[in-house]
Design an enzyme around this catalytic site. Structure first.
Site, PDB file in Angstrom:
ATOM      1  N   GLU A   1      -5.728   0.288  11.137  1.00  0.00           N
ATOM      2  CA  GLU A   1      -4.436  -0.390  11.066  1.00  0.00           C
ATOM      3  C   GLU A   1      -3.644   0.784  11.565  1.00  0.00           C
ATOM      4  OE1 GLU A   1      -2.140  -3.195   7.871  1.00  0.00           O
ATOM      5  OE2 GLU A   1      -2.334  -0.942   7.457  1.00  0.00           O
TER       6      GLU A   1
ATOM      7  N   GLU B   1      -1.400  -3.180  -2.769  1.00  0.00           N
ATOM      8  CA  GLU B   1      -1.204  -2.156  -2.038  1.00  0.00           C
ATOM      9  C   GLU B   1       0.120  -1.454  -2.206  1.00  0.00           C
ATOM     10  OE1 GLU B   1      -1.061  -1.217   2.972  1.00  0.00           O
ATOM     11  OE2 GLU B   1      -0.602  -3.219   2.018  1.00  0.00           O
TER      12      GLU B   1
END
Length: 270
Positions: free
Chosen positions: A250, A151
């Protein structure tokens, strides 16, 4: 995008509740799947703590789609252990714990935060260690047919993976040097946008490399519709390009019902 492909990040949502109550809260909000950042205080939690976490997921009747490996003290600015020579053993221990949990709960992806650059440690040395640790994690995840996710992040200047191309470079290195094929890009649309990425280019050009998607609006990292990102359009692009994976919610909740945007959201089709 099919609502059945939504997973709720219970480390950032439902924060007013104790951690073990959050899966049930997600279920009561209408979701069948959840994900978490590393849910323990240490890289090697007690068996009783692992059992309590697994029980909380099972009792809620939801699936744990994704979970992070141990990543250090996030509140203090740590962003992973993968490239940290001081914590390599902790990282590998957390891999064993996470994959064991994932085997029980149907987990399909593990987020391996890369780690910050460390003063006095060469970047080449950190990157070599990271490749070895990611290969270790990838082999473990492969035993349950799961992916390792890489990520790009924003806000932490010492975190070296800022753009999608940075993560792809890491993925390709591990593939080339270790033969591991189950590493994928975690496309967090908030982080990528804040870092200046052209999201349309990333999502249409790298669809085959994307293993997971997380969404929050920008600026602010809050519910879709609170910022300026065309999240619906970007998810329609993904669907049109053939992405069939999970979409994680998220974001920081700013309203009494953090999911009130869902009914009118134009997801597109899969």
């Amino acid at each position: 995008m099919d609502h059945r492909r939504l997973t709720v990040n219970c480390s950032i949502l439902f924060r007013s509740l104790p951690l073990h109550q959050r899966p049930q809260a997600a279920r009561e909000a209408g979701f069948d799947a959840v994900e978490f950042w590393w849910p323990f205080e240490s890289a090697v939690p007690r068996d009783s703590h692992v059992d309590a976490f697994v029980t909380a997921i099972g009792d809620a009747g939801v699936r744990l789609t994704h979970v992070n490996f141990a990543a250090g003290n996030l509140a203090a600015g740590d962003r992973g252990l993968v490239s940290d020579p001081r914590a390599s053993g902790e990282f590998r221990d957390s891999v064993d714990v996470a994959v064991g949990i994932g085997k029980l709960l149907g987990t399909v992806g593990f987020n391996a935060l890369y780690g910050n650059r460390i003063e006095g440690v060469g970047a080449d040395s950190q990157d070599h260690l990271a490749a070895e640790n990611l290969a270790f994690a990838a082999r473990a995840a492969a035993t349950i047919d799961a992916d390792i996710l890489i990520e790009p992040l924003s806000a932490i200047p010492t975190y070296p993976l800022r753009r999608a191309a940075d993560a792809i470079q890491v993925i390709e290195r591990v593939r080339r040097e270790h033969g591991c094929r189950n590493l994928k890009l975690l496309a967090d649309l908030y982080h990528l946008a804040v870092n200046g990425e052209d999201l349309g280019m990333v999502l249409s050009g790298l669809t085959d490399d994307i293993g997971h998607v997380q969404i929050a609006d920008a600026p602010g990292r809050s519910e879709p519709g609170t910022g300026t990102l065309d999240l619906a359009g970007h998810l329609r692009t993904l669907a049109a390009e053939g992405y069939r994976g999970w979409i994680s919610l998220e974001y920081e909740a700013t309203r009494p019902d953090p999911f009130d945007w869902l009914p009118g959201f134009a997801w597109g089709t899969t």
